[in-house]
Design an enzyme around this catalytic site. Structure first.
Site, PDB file in Angstrom:
ATOM      1  N   LYS A  32      -5.537   2.554 -12.041  1.00 19.48           N
ATOM      2  CA  LYS A  32      -5.471   3.463 -10.894  1.00 19.48           C
ATOM      3  C   LYS A  32      -5.297   4.902 -11.365  1.00 19.48           C
ATOM      4  O   LYS A  32      -6.046   5.802 -10.971  1.00 19.48           O
ATOM      5  CB  LYS A  32      -4.274   3.031 -10.027  1.00 19.48           C
ATOM      6  CG  LYS A  32      -3.905   3.993  -8.945  1.00 19.48           C
ATOM      7  CD  LYS A  32      -2.721   3.504  -8.140  1.00 19.48           C
ATOM      8  CE  LYS A  32      -1.407   3.664  -8.874  1.00 19.48           C
ATOM      9  NZ  LYS A  32      -0.225   3.358  -8.057  1.00 19.48           N
TER      10      LYS A  32
ATOM     11  N   CYS B  92      -2.848   5.663   9.507  1.00 20.70           N
ATOM     12  CA  CYS B  92      -2.947   4.234   9.183  1.00 20.70           C
ATOM     13  C   CYS B  92      -1.825   3.873   8.213  1.00 20.70           C
ATOM     14  O   CYS B  92      -2.052   3.479   7.077  1.00 20.70           O
ATOM     15  CB  CYS B  92      -4.324   3.917   8.602  1.00 20.70           C
ATOM     16  SG  CYS B  92      -4.678   2.162   8.571  1.00 20.70           S
TER      17      CYS B  92
ATOM     18  N   CYS C 145      -2.552   3.137  15.782  1.00 21.43           N
ATOM     19  CA  CYS C 145      -3.896   2.794  16.253  1.00 21.43           C
ATOM     20  C   CYS C 145      -4.237   3.515  17.556  1.00 21.43           C
ATOM     21  O   CYS C 145      -5.396   3.836  17.805  1.00 21.43           O
ATOM     22  CB  CYS C 145      -4.023   1.287  16.438  1.00 21.43           C
ATOM     23  SG  CYS C 145      -3.672   0.359  14.933  1.00 21.43           S
TER      24      CYS C 145
HETATM   25  S1  SF4 Z   1      -7.340   1.402  14.207  1.00 19.92           S
HETATM   26 FE1  SF4 Z   1      -5.251   1.165  13.379  1.00 19.92          FE
HETATM   27  S2  SF4 Z   1      -5.448  -0.261  11.632  1.00 19.92           S
HETATM   28 FE2  SF4 Z   1      -7.526   0.495  12.149  1.00 19.92          FE
HETATM   29  S3  SF4 Z   1      -7.843   2.279  10.795  1.00 19.92           S
HETATM   30 FE3  SF4 Z   1      -7.026   3.060  12.738  1.00 19.92          FE
HETATM   31  S4  SF4 Z   1      -4.788   3.148  12.433  1.00 19.92           S
HETATM   32 FE4  SF4 Z   1      -5.634   1.824  10.807  1.00 19.92          FE
END
Ligand code: SF4
Length: 327
Positions: free
Chosen positions: A216, A294, A301
């Site tokens: 990495k 995320c 989300c």
């Molecule tokens: S919808 Fe939710 S899980 Fe999917 S990329 Fe966006 S924040 Fe991440």
């Protein structure tokens, strides 16, 4: 009728010039207790899926895979085939939009920023030190430690060679595993002086030979310090988000993608389809996305532009909407 035929021909010609992407290869039983393979293909940048028959050679390979890895009726994507997600450009554009403000910790304190005002050789060393200190440590803490080394005038191979392990560990504290990392730093500068003419190694192998540097970080240092992109730097954010988006993994049964288990698997899977011109940018892009939206626990989300087509959307408990932890 003639107009329809002409339109169909034009559509066929238009499609034939576009790249097809394998979505799944499904093994189906036939009436004679034999098996046949049905490929599902998609045109790049298109949502439409069409089916096709593989060539005889492809069918033999796929049937062998089916026998060795799973039972009948399974859905496979051979590891040698491109696994380019159909809407990856759309997804990447969405992430770029969400990252446009550039206010994630990685944007001001990531390894990419280390020693940015130093001369080239010192800057390369600063990037290596930042990468080495960053494991199991937040960007803010790593950045502070590198800054203190610089402020105390020891952010160079020569000065780290002169400093004691104890004094280095005291300066870099509270970086995770600071005593072990101080010891690694001393060994790293010795190797740089003995084998690399007082500079950091300029090859992936040379970097991987240094204590405390894994794939990495080696890819990150090659990308940032030498601007020589040899692969994708996959850290915990890139690994998690690539899996949530269904960008990596093998389709094993019922057409459901199985997650990659390690960052190295994720790196190989991503590199199999992501164009190389995106390899350097994808790390800071996804790291910042993972720091702000995320997130590892309770991703946001509800605020995410990808929530209508992300396979993982709303499957994990969401963070409280406001305030964002970094704002
Ligand atoms: S919808 Fe939710 S899980 Fe999917 S990329 Fe966006 S924040 Fe991440």
């Amino acid at each position: 009728m003639q107009g329809d035929a002409t339109n169909a021909m034009q559509e066929g010609l238009r499609r034939s010039s576009r790249k097809k992407v394998l979505v799944t290869a499904q093994i189906q039983p036939t009436r004679k207790r034999q098996k046949r393979v049905v490929l599902k293909l998609a045109y790049e940048n298109d949502h439409e899926i069409s089916t096709a028959q593989p060539s005889k050679e492809e069918e033999i390979v796929l049937l062998k895979m089916d026998e060795s890895e799973s039972g009948p009726n399974n859905v496979l994507v051979p590891s040698t085939s491109p696994m380019m997600p159909v809407r990856w450009k759309e997804v990447l554009d969405g992430i770029r939009k969400m990252r446009a403000s550039g206010d994630a910790p990685v944007d001001s304190m990531g390894c990419e920023k280390a020693g940015s005002f130093l001369p080239p050789k010192e800057r390369r060393f600063a990037v290596l030190v930042s990468a080495l200190l960053s494991s199991q440590t937040k960007d803010e803490v790593t950045h502070g430690a590198v800054q203190r080394l610089q402020d105390q005038g020891i952010l160079s191979i020569e000065e780290i060679a002169r400093a004691t392990e104890l004094s280095i560990s005291q300066i870099i504290y509270p970086v995770g595993f600071y005593t072990r990392k101080a010891s690694y730093l001393k060994k790293v500068v010795t190797l740089c002086q003995e084998k690399h003419e007082g500079d950091i190694p300029n090859t992936l192998k040379g970097l991987l030979d240094l204590p405390g540097i894994g794939p990495k970080m080696a890819h990150l240092v090659m990308n940032v310090a030498w601007e020589n992109v040899q692969g994708i730097c996959v850290d915990t954010h890139v690994h998690r988000i690539s899996n949530r988006l269904g960008w990596v993994g093998l389709s094993k049964s019922s057409g459901v993608m199985q997650r990659t288990k390690t960052p190295e698997q994720t790196r190989l899977s991503l590199e199999s389809w992501l164009p190389p011109e995106e390899w350097a940018a994808i790390n800071p892009l996804l790291v910042g996305f993972g720091q702000t939206i995320c997130t590892p626990l309770r991703p946001r989300c509800g605020e995410c532009l990808l929530n209508t087509f992300c396979p993982a959307a709303f499957k994990e408990a969401e963070s409280p909407a406001k305030p964002s932890p970094k704002k």
